[in-house]
Scaffold this active site. Sequence first.
Site, PDB file in Angstrom:
ATOM      1  N   ASP A  10       0.870  -1.167   0.000  1.00 42.73           N
ATOM      2  CA  ASP A  10       0.000   0.000   0.000  1.00 42.73           C
ATOM      3  C   ASP A  10       0.914   1.226   0.000  1.00 42.73           C
ATOM      4  OD1 ASP A  10      -2.365   1.649   0.503  1.00 42.73           O
ATOM      5  OD2 ASP A  10      -1.582   1.818   2.535  1.00 42.73           O
ATOM      6  N   LEU A  11       0.353   2.414  -0.204  1.00 42.74           N
ATOM      7  CA  LEU A  11       1.174   3.629  -0.278  1.00 42.74           C
ATOM      8  C   LEU A  11       0.959   4.551   0.919  1.00 42.74           C
ATOM      9  CD1 LEU A  11       3.190   5.335  -1.926  1.00 42.74           C
ATOM     10  CD2 LEU A  11       1.225   6.270  -3.186  1.00 42.74           C
ATOM     11  N   ASP A  12      -0.229   5.131   1.024  1.00 50.64           N
ATOM     12  CA  ASP A  12      -0.513   6.098   2.094  1.00 50.64           C
ATOM     13  C   ASP A  12      -0.540   5.410   3.456  1.00 50.64           C
ATOM     14  OD1 ASP A  12      -1.156   8.683   0.617  1.00 50.64           O
ATOM     15  OD2 ASP A  12      -2.492   7.271  -0.391  1.00 50.64           O
ATOM     16  N   SER A  46      -5.134   2.533  -3.274  1.00 52.93           N
ATOM     17  CA  SER A  46      -6.537   2.810  -3.575  1.00 52.93           C
ATOM     18  C   SER A  46      -6.734   4.269  -3.968  1.00 52.93           C
ATOM     19  CB  SER A  46      -7.432   2.465  -2.386  1.00 52.93           C
ATOM     20  OG  SER A  46      -7.002   3.137  -1.225  1.00 52.93           O
ATOM     21  N   LYS A  68      -9.821  -1.492  -2.630  1.00 51.17           N
ATOM     22  CA  LYS A  68      -9.933  -2.140  -1.317  1.00 51.17           C
ATOM     23  C   LYS A  68     -11.257  -1.771  -0.638  1.00 51.17           C
ATOM     24  CE  LYS A  68      -5.117  -0.986  -1.108  1.00 51.17           C
ATOM     25  NZ  LYS A  68      -4.147  -0.075  -0.486  1.00 51.17           N
TER      26      LYS A  68
END
Length: 227
Positions: free
Chosen positions: A11-13, A116, A148
């Site tokens: 995931d990123l954030d 997302s 997601k």
Amino acid sequence: MPRSDTAFLFDLDGTLVDSVYQHVLAWKEALEREGVELAVWRIHRKIGMSGGLFANILLRETGLEITEERLARLRKWHAEAYNRQHAASAIRPLPGARELLDYLTAQDIPWAIATSGRMATAAANLEALGVDPAKVHVVTRDQVRHAKPDPDLFLTAARRLGVDIHQSLVIGDSVWDMLAAQRAHSLGVGVLSGGYGRGELQESGAFRVYDDPADLLLHIDEVAARN
């Protein structure tokens, strides 16, 4: 040394970049422009799922009519507010994020990013992280049918890497990441850097939970099998 046939899907954030609370405040601003007043904590509880699903659920909870035009406005206002905050506060990678990605690259362990968020907000985060989407596999909400907690993002990332999703680890900070990992039949690894608690992540399927990317790198042999 970890096995190179174990892929890491990030995931990123809140997982690689310290940006969750800026997203919360950006959504709060967007919702208030639409006349929706919600406490910050209620918004935070849904960060990590797709923006469209996020807005859809919040509008339903507040009793407002859900229309494509309203959802499009909210997404646009959120992106504008987030990018303004990004420029003002210089959002940075989380501790150990760059080092973790560099380590995986040096060990020839495949990795990808599956967020997302849409590229309208992800681009600035990727730049802060030093990741070039032209050279690294990055899957955003724009590129899949469902985000997601559906598994589409991670399934697409694994497919682009050419790896078996069952041999992959999903690294995320939210319960939505862990639920998506379960639905993809992949192992979920949680990090606390997005604001969700250890118990919440474990109850959602995380088989290991670490403080942040630096802590994960320190314990990398716990999640990737040895040759």
